[in-house]
Design a protein around this motif. Structure first.
Motif, PDB file in Angstrom:
ATOM      1  N   THR A  48     -34.774   0.882  -8.168  1.00  0.00           N
ATOM      2  CA  THR A  48     -35.187  -0.517  -8.135  1.00  0.00           C
ATOM      3  C   THR A  48     -34.896  -1.069  -6.752  1.00  0.00           C
ATOM      4  N   GLU A  52     -38.565  -4.424  -7.476  1.00  0.00           N
ATOM      5  CA  GLU A  52     -39.688  -3.572  -7.860  1.00  0.00           C
ATOM      6  C   GLU A  52     -39.179  -2.187  -8.236  1.00  0.00           C
ATOM      7  N   THR A  53     -39.824  -1.612  -9.246  1.00  0.00           N
ATOM      8  CA  THR A  53     -39.486  -0.259  -9.656  1.00  0.00           C
ATOM      9  C   THR A  53     -40.214   0.733  -8.760  1.00  0.00           C
ATOM     10  N   THR A 298     -44.987   2.491  -5.911  1.00  0.00           N
ATOM     11  CA  THR A 298     -44.702   1.273  -6.652  1.00  0.00           C
ATOM     12  C   THR A 298     -45.913   0.903  -7.500  1.00  0.00           C
ATOM     13  N   GLU A 336     -41.869   7.132 -14.497  1.00  0.00           N
ATOM     14  CA  GLU A 336     -41.231   5.814 -14.443  1.00  0.00           C
ATOM     15  C   GLU A 336     -40.674   5.417 -15.801  1.00  0.00           C
TER      16      GLU A 336
END
Length: 354
Positions: A48, A52-53, A298, A336
């Motif tokens: 992270t 944002e992941t 992302t 993810e």
């Protein structure tokens, strides 16, 4: 005595062998294999960064997984306005056309009859004026017949005009002319069911003239081209706006309500097109992965109302040059969403064989 020594010797050998195996399992077999370390290190990770992941994937893993990206380029597009369209029932048009054709035929016959009776009256009047060669009653009968035929002719003309006005009030100038033309290709296609008419209600804020061509959504979701005929004298009571008649060559069920895509009146604008292959659906919404670094990806939301002919058109959230994942976005989504902290390196060869 010798037998006891032999038994003690065998027991000692077995104990020594068991101790050696225990030491091997403790000091050697329990250590991770070099291949397992490499495999564990090569697994993608999820981080992270700034809210944002980020999915971190090494370059060699990208090549092995066939992950490919493509840069976004700005293109000029014609924005669209959404409009409502309804397939019009043309049976009233066909009925009015038949009634108007019959009224026109009656008018022609009565006009000829009125002409004959008028000529007969003129002949009778001349004979009566010429020394009363016919009786006054005959002259009066000729006048009454002439007046009756003229009244019938006026009534037929009024009926014809009324039907013509009704048709124009309901279906406009173009369809009325096509319906009454002796050899109208448009009306023949409508009559045979090879074309349908749609009433498209443009937004009241649409400042330009109605475009000559638009597209509408068919029941199967496919776009169908439609061509403008004329303004519609009647509007849709459920939709506020400016109604127009359009014709399309695809047969659609009468009464179908669908969406129309009308080119915007403010000309073309610059936008980005995300290919459909780069878009994945998650949570009922479109997303795409952007490579922000050589080994980092992302997931971003695609703010597009609907896909276009070339892909998803976006005007915000992305920039020209952004590299979106064309091949392998589903692999990145799976990584993810995979629970973190679970070891994936194989520790026991027999388990790897399962």
């Amino acid at each position: 005595m010798k037998r006891t020594l032999v038994i003690l010797l065998v027991v000692s050998v077995l104990l020594a062998a068991g101790a050696s195996w225990f030491i091997y399992q403790t000091l050697v077999a329990s250590q991770p294999r070099p291949g397992a370390l490499v495999q564990a290190a090569a697994q993608p990770s999820v981080q992270t960064v700034n809210g944002e992941t980020v999915v971190v994937v090494a370059a060699d893993v990208q090549r092995a997984s066939h992950i490919e990206v493509t840069p976004l380029t700005a293109v000029a597009i014609q924005p669209e306005n959404a409009a409502y369209a309804t397939v019009v029932d043309l049976q009233p048009l066909f009925d009015l056309r038949n009634r108007l054709a019959a009224a026109r035929a009656d008018y022609k016959a009565l006009r000829a009859q009125a002409g004959n009776s008028n000529a007969q009256y003129e002949r009778s009047r001349v004979l009566f004026d010429d020394d009363r060669n016919i009786s006054q009653k005959s002259l009066q009968d000729a006048r009454v017949l002439m007046q009756a035929d003229q009244a019938k002719l006026q009534s037929a003309n009024a009926a014809q005009s009324g039907l013509d006005a009704t048709m124009r009030q309901q279906f406009g100038e173009v369809l009325t002319v096509a319906a009454m033309a002796p050899a109208s290709d448009l009306f023949q296609r409508l009559l045979a069911g090879r074309a349908v008419v749609l009433r498209v209600t443009l937004p009241a804020t649409y400042s330009s003239t109605a475009p000559a061509r638009i597209t509408v959504d068919a029941p199967d979701g496919q776009p169908v081209a439609a061509q403008k005929l004329s303004a519609s004298p009647q509007g849709d009571p459920a939709v506020q706006g400016n109604p127009y008649f359009y014709v399309t060559g695809r047969a659609l069920p009468v009464g179908t309500h669908t969406a129309a895509h009308v080119p915007a009146s403010n000309g073309s604008v610059s936008a980005l097109v995300i290919p459909e292959a780069a878009v994945i659906w998650y949570g009922g919404q479109p997303w795409t992965y952007v490579r922000t670094a050589p080994d980092r990806f992302t997931r971003r939301y695609v703010p597009a109302s609907s896909p276009g002919d070339q892909g998803f058109v976006v005007t915000s959230g992305f920039h020209a040059g952004d590299e979106v994942v064309m091949r392998g976005p589903q692999l990145l989504l799976s990584q993810e969403l995979r629970p973190q902290g679970i070891a994936t390196a194989c520790k026991d060869p027999p388990e790897c064989d399962d």
